[in-house]
Motif scaffolding. Structure first.
Motif, PDB file in Angstrom:
ATOM      1  N   SER A 134     121.730  89.030  66.893  1.00  0.00           N
ATOM      2  CA  SER A 134     121.416  89.950  67.989  1.00  0.00           C
ATOM      3  C   SER A 134     120.652  91.172  67.482  1.00  0.00           C
ATOM      4  O   SER A 134     119.787  91.711  68.175  1.00  0.00           O
ATOM      5  CB  SER A 134     122.705  90.388  68.684  1.00  0.00           C
ATOM      6  OG  SER A 134     123.382  89.285  69.232  1.00  0.00           O
ATOM      7  N   ALA A 135     120.973  91.609  66.258  1.00  0.00           N
ATOM      8  CA  ALA A 135     120.251  92.741  65.670  1.00  0.00           C
ATOM      9  C   ALA A 135     118.770  92.399  65.490  1.00  0.00           C
ATOM     10  O   ALA A 135     117.895  93.259  65.671  1.00  0.00           O
ATOM     11  CB  ALA A 135     120.872  93.118  64.334  1.00  0.00           C
ATOM     12  N   TRP A 136     118.472  91.146  65.132  1.00  0.00           N
ATOM     13  CA  TRP A 136     117.076  90.728  65.022  1.00  0.00           C
ATOM     14  C   TRP A 136     116.387  90.764  66.382  1.00  0.00           C
ATOM     15  O   TRP A 136     115.204  91.102  66.485  1.00  0.00           O
ATOM     16  CB  TRP A 136     116.992  89.322  64.420  1.00  0.00           C
ATOM     17  CG  TRP A 136     116.872  89.323  62.932  1.00  0.00           C
ATOM     18  CD1 TRP A 136     117.809  88.967  62.019  1.00  0.00           C
ATOM     19  CD2 TRP A 136     115.722  89.693  62.169  1.00  0.00           C
ATOM     20  NE1 TRP A 136     117.343  89.103  60.741  1.00  0.00           N
ATOM     21  CE2 TRP A 136     116.056  89.542  60.796  1.00  0.00           C
ATOM     22  CE3 TRP A 136     114.448  90.146  62.493  1.00  0.00           C
ATOM     23  CZ2 TRP A 136     115.162  89.825  59.767  1.00  0.00           C
ATOM     24  CZ3 TRP A 136     113.553  90.431  61.465  1.00  0.00           C
ATOM     25  CH2 TRP A 136     113.915  90.268  60.122  1.00  0.00           C
ATOM     26  N   LEU A 137     117.121  90.406  67.454  1.00  0.00           N
ATOM     27  CA  LEU A 137     116.547  90.487  68.800  1.00  0.00           C
ATOM     28  C   LEU A 137     116.148  91.927  69.120  1.00  0.00           C
ATOM     29  O   LEU A 137     115.105  92.177  69.729  1.00  0.00           O
ATOM     30  CB  LEU A 137     117.558  89.979  69.832  1.00  0.00           C
ATOM     31  CG  LEU A 137     117.855  88.483  69.828  1.00  0.00           C
ATOM     32  CD1 LEU A 137     118.976  88.159  70.815  1.00  0.00           C
ATOM     33  CD2 LEU A 137     116.604  87.678  70.177  1.00  0.00           C
ATOM     34  N   ILE A 184     117.060  92.554  78.584  1.00  0.00           N
ATOM     35  CA  ILE A 184     116.963  91.106  78.810  1.00  0.00           C
ATOM     36  C   ILE A 184     117.731  90.341  77.737  1.00  0.00           C
ATOM     37  O   ILE A 184     118.483  89.401  78.030  1.00  0.00           O
ATOM     38  CB  ILE A 184     115.484  90.669  78.837  1.00  0.00           C
ATOM     39  CG1 ILE A 184     114.785  91.255  80.069  1.00  0.00           C
ATOM     40  CG2 ILE A 184     115.367  89.149  78.828  1.00  0.00           C
ATOM     41  CD1 ILE A 184     113.286  91.048  80.085  1.00  0.00           C
ATOM     42  N   SER A 185     117.581  90.771  76.477  1.00  0.00           N
ATOM     43  CA  SER A 185     118.285  90.100  75.377  1.00  0.00           C
ATOM     44  C   SER A 185     119.801  90.267  75.510  1.00  0.00           C
ATOM     45  O   SER A 185     120.561  89.307  75.318  1.00  0.00           O
ATOM     46  CB  SER A 185     117.819  90.672  74.032  1.00  0.00           C
ATOM     47  OG  SER A 185     116.445  90.429  73.827  1.00  0.00           O
ATOM     48  N   SER A 186     120.251  91.483  75.838  1.00  0.00           N
ATOM     49  CA  SER A 186     121.686  91.726  76.013  1.00  0.00           C
ATOM     50  C   SER A 186     122.250  90.866  77.136  1.00  0.00           C
ATOM     51  O   SER A 186     123.313  90.250  76.995  1.00  0.00           O
ATOM     52  CB  SER A 186     121.943  93.207  76.327  1.00  0.00           C
ATOM     53  OG  SER A 186     121.562  94.027  75.253  1.00  0.00           O
ATOM     54  N   HIS A 187     121.541  90.810  78.253  1.00  0.00           N
ATOM     55  CA  HIS A 187     121.996  90.014  79.391  1.00  0.00           C
ATOM     56  C   HIS A 187     122.084  88.535  79.004  1.00  0.00           C
ATOM     57  O   HIS A 187     123.044  87.845  79.373  1.00  0.00           O
ATOM     58  CB  HIS A 187     121.020  90.199  80.549  1.00  0.00           C
ATOM     59  CG  HIS A 187     121.542  89.713  81.862  1.00  0.00           C
ATOM     60  ND1 HIS A 187     122.552  90.367  82.543  1.00  0.00           N
ATOM     61  CD2 HIS A 187     121.217  88.629  82.614  1.00  0.00           C
ATOM     62  CE1 HIS A 187     122.814  89.707  83.664  1.00  0.00           C
ATOM     63  NE2 HIS A 187     122.013  88.657  83.724  1.00  0.00           N
ATOM     64  N   HIS A 188     121.103  88.068  78.238  1.00  0.00           N
ATOM     65  CA  HIS A 188     121.067  86.657  77.839  1.00  0.00           C
ATOM     66  C   HIS A 188     122.218  86.307  76.904  1.00  0.00           C
ATOM     67  O   HIS A 188     122.930  85.313  77.128  1.00  0.00           O
ATOM     68  CB  HIS A 188     119.729  86.358  77.159  1.00  0.00           C
ATOM     69  CG  HIS A 188     119.641  84.959  76.621  1.00  0.00           C
ATOM     70  ND1 HIS A 188     119.489  83.854  77.426  1.00  0.00           N
ATOM     71  CD2 HIS A 188     119.712  84.493  75.326  1.00  0.00           C
ATOM     72  CE1 HIS A 188     119.464  82.761  76.675  1.00  0.00           C
ATOM     73  NE2 HIS A 188     119.596  83.140  75.403  1.00  0.00           N
ATOM     74  N   ASN A 230     125.679  86.485  78.701  1.00  0.00           N
ATOM     75  CA  ASN A 230     125.891  85.347  79.612  1.00  0.00           C
ATOM     76  C   ASN A 230     126.173  84.068  78.842  1.00  0.00           C
ATOM     77  O   ASN A 230     126.904  83.191  79.308  1.00  0.00           O
ATOM     78  CB  ASN A 230     124.677  85.152  80.517  1.00  0.00           C
ATOM     79  CG  ASN A 230     124.657  86.155  81.659  1.00  0.00           C
ATOM     80  OD1 ASN A 230     125.679  86.759  81.980  1.00  0.00           O
ATOM     81  ND2 ASN A 230     123.508  86.344  82.268  1.00  0.00           N
ATOM     82  N   ALA A 231     125.582  83.966  77.623  1.00  0.00           N
ATOM     83  CA  ALA A 231     125.809  82.763  76.815  1.00  0.00           C
ATOM     84  C   ALA A 231     127.263  82.648  76.396  1.00  0.00           C
ATOM     85  O   ALA A 231     127.759  81.547  76.130  1.00  0.00           O
ATOM     86  CB  ALA A 231     124.903  82.795  75.589  1.00  0.00           C
ATOM     87  N   ASP A 232     127.989  83.769  76.319  1.00  0.00           N
ATOM     88  CA  ASP A 232     129.403  83.733  75.956  1.00  0.00           C
ATOM     89  C   ASP A 232     130.248  83.007  76.994  1.00  0.00           C
ATOM     90  O   ASP A 232     131.318  82.478  76.690  1.00  0.00           O
ATOM     91  CB  ASP A 232     129.960  85.158  75.790  1.00  0.00           C
ATOM     92  CG  ASP A 232     129.418  85.839  74.538  1.00  0.00           C
ATOM     93  OD1 ASP A 232     128.934  85.108  73.648  1.00  0.00           O
ATOM     94  OD2 ASP A 232     129.496  87.075  74.456  1.00  0.00           O
ATOM     95  N   SER A 233     129.752  82.998  78.226  1.00  0.00           N
ATOM     96  CA  SER A 233     130.528  82.400  79.315  1.00  0.00           C
ATOM     97  C   SER A 233     130.311  80.902  79.421  1.00  0.00           C
ATOM     98  O   SER A 233     131.032  80.209  80.139  1.00  0.00           O
ATOM     99  CB  SER A 233     130.145  83.058  80.660  1.00  0.00           C
ATOM    100  OG  SER A 233     130.313  84.456  80.580  1.00  0.00           O
ATOM    101  N   ILE A 234     129.284  80.391  78.733  1.00  0.00           N
ATOM    102  CA  ILE A 234     128.970  78.967  78.819  1.00  0.00           C
ATOM    103  C   ILE A 234     129.905  78.147  77.941  1.00  0.00           C
ATOM    104  O   ILE A 234     130.151  78.501  76.801  1.00  0.00           O
ATOM    105  CB  ILE A 234     127.497  78.714  78.416  1.00  0.00           C
ATOM    106  CG1 ILE A 234     126.573  79.457  79.362  1.00  0.00           C
ATOM    107  CG2 ILE A 234     127.191  77.221  78.429  1.00  0.00           C
ATOM    108  CD1 ILE A 234     125.111  79.381  79.014  1.00  0.00           C
TER     109      ILE A 234
END
Length: 430
Positions: free
Chosen positions: A371-374, A419-423, A426-430
């Motif tokens: 995430s830091a790279w994002l 946008i990156s944070s939201h993505h 949300n991936a945590d919920s999948i």
């Protein structure tokens, strides 16, 4: 049950509810130890720049800002990953710290000497390429080298968790700069930007000596390549993220110097100092408070929802606050700096975007390395947008165009980080 026992139980219950472990509590203790010194040092530094703006006038104060902007470009490449690697000595076992500190110290001294020599040897083509005078180039290189030495040595100090000494030396640095600059001007009045750059460089060098003296027991005549491996491991993210932000901000200053008069550069410099110095402190506070909470994945989504709910109010409040604070500082700099409400509004809006971007940026940075790279890629995209706006807007709209370029930088970073944070959340919920 006595009062002390009640306080300890309440404190333990609060920490348990917050789910903060021993490392986080140590982190916060360090922050609270540093905070008073850092706050006072920033107030002194702002006072120094207000005096510089009044005494030197717009033309020479613009040269100060141009020199500092140029120094950031050289510092970007000199620093590599030394600052991050120096902080990371805190993660090493006690028996390995002395070797790491010694190796990093000798590497810092050797590398700074090599870079200084290289930049001075090729001074003519580099100064010509960036369209700056030899005098500005010389002082920008000297100040960048001094900044690197002070920044790296103080990072080692923080890595060894000597937070109080770190805070005291930061305060000493600010005081030294103010005293040397004031004495230079009062004893031998000279309207020259070199007065402030000389004081700042001297402050950095004296700060370096203080830091090295404080950690002298960890420095020995030994060296290990494996002990400095983190320097290269962190060079990439450092150049990508911090480099893009600093590079874009410095490029705006350079473009102002290319297209506008020295006096207009001084006006731009005054507004940048007046409005953005307070916002950098406020953004750091957000990182301090939000960082530990963001490191717990279970809490990230709640933090994100709260941020989305209050982000319009945060933007509006920060826009008004930073604009008003900037207006006060501009007035303190003297009548030679016009109080232009259109400029105040544009710079204030850019500052609000910078402050707003610190929220999703902190969530990404404290989540994990991926995430830091994002977050680093967001900085790169923001820098590209800023450069494009600057090349088009600065020749046409002058100082207002420069403010628009900064607004583009921070807006780009904020949107991409959001946008990156939201993505990722949300991936945590999948």
């Amino acid at each position: 049950m006595n009062t002390g026992e009640v306080k300890r139980r309440v404190k333990a219950e609060i920490l348990e509810r917050l789910n903060w472990g021993a490392n986080t509590r140590l982190f916060l203790r360090g922050i609270f130890t540093l905070a008073p010194f850092i706050a006072l040092s920033r107030i002194i530094a702002m006072g120094t720049h207000i005096l510089a703006g009044r005494w030197l006038g717009p033309d020479q104060y613009g040269m100060v800002n141009l020199t500092i902007a140029s120094s950031k470009l050289w510092l970007l490449f000199i620093s590599l990953g030394f600052f991050t690697a120096s902080y990371r000595v805190a993660a090493l076992p006690d028996e390995k710290r002395s070797l790491a500190v010694s190796s990093l110290t000798w590497s810092i001294l050797i590398w700074s000497g090599f870079c200084l020599s290289l930049l001075l040897i090729f001074h003519s083509p580099i100064a010509r390429e960036f369209k700056i005078s030899p005098k500005i180039y010389f002082w920008s290189v000297l100040y960048a080298s001094a900044q690197f030495l002070y920044g790296a040595s103080s990072s080692l100090l923080a890595g060894l968790q000597k937070f109080k000494a770190r805070g005291i030396f930061e305060l000493a640095y600010a005081a030294i700069v103010l005293i040397v600059f004031s004495a230079s001007f009062i004893l031998k009045p000279s309207i020259d930007f070199v007065l402030l750059l000389r004081a700042m460089s001297l402050g950095c060098l004296l700060g370096t000596l203080l830091c090295l003296y404080e950690i002298r027991n960890f420095i020995h005549p030994v060296f290990s390549f494996s002990a400095i491996r983190d320097v290269w491991d962190y060079a990439g993210p450092n150049l990508m993220g911090w480099g893009c932000m600093v590079g874009a901000e410095s490029l705006v200053v350079l473009m102002v110097s290319w297209h506008l008069s020295p006096r207009e550069l001084g006006f731009y410099s005054a507004y940048q100092t007046a409005i953005f110095r307070p916002v950098l402190v406020a953004s750091a506070v957000i990182g301090i408070v939000l960082g530990p909470l963001s490191s717990v994945r279970e809490k990230q989504k709640k933090i994100w929802k709260k941020f989305l709910q209050f982000s319009p109010l945060i933007f509006l409040a920060s826009w008004i606050t930073f604009s008003l604070a900037g207006s006060v500082v501009i007035k303190l700099m003297g009548n030679r700096y016009p109080l232009n409400f259109a400029w105040i509004s544009l710079f204030g809006g850019a500052a609000a975007l910078l402050f707003l971007s610190s929220f999703p940026g902190t969530i990404l940075s404290f989540r994990d390395s991926k995430s830091a790279w994002l977050s680093s890629f967001s900085a790169a995209l923001g820098a590209i947008l800023s450069a494009a706006i600057g090349f088009w807007a600065i020749p046409r709209f002058k100082i207002a165009g420069a403010a628009l370029a900064l607004a583009g930088l921070y807006a780009g970073v904020f949107i991409c980080n959001s946008i990156s944070s939201h993505h990722v959340l949300n991936a945590d919920s999948i």
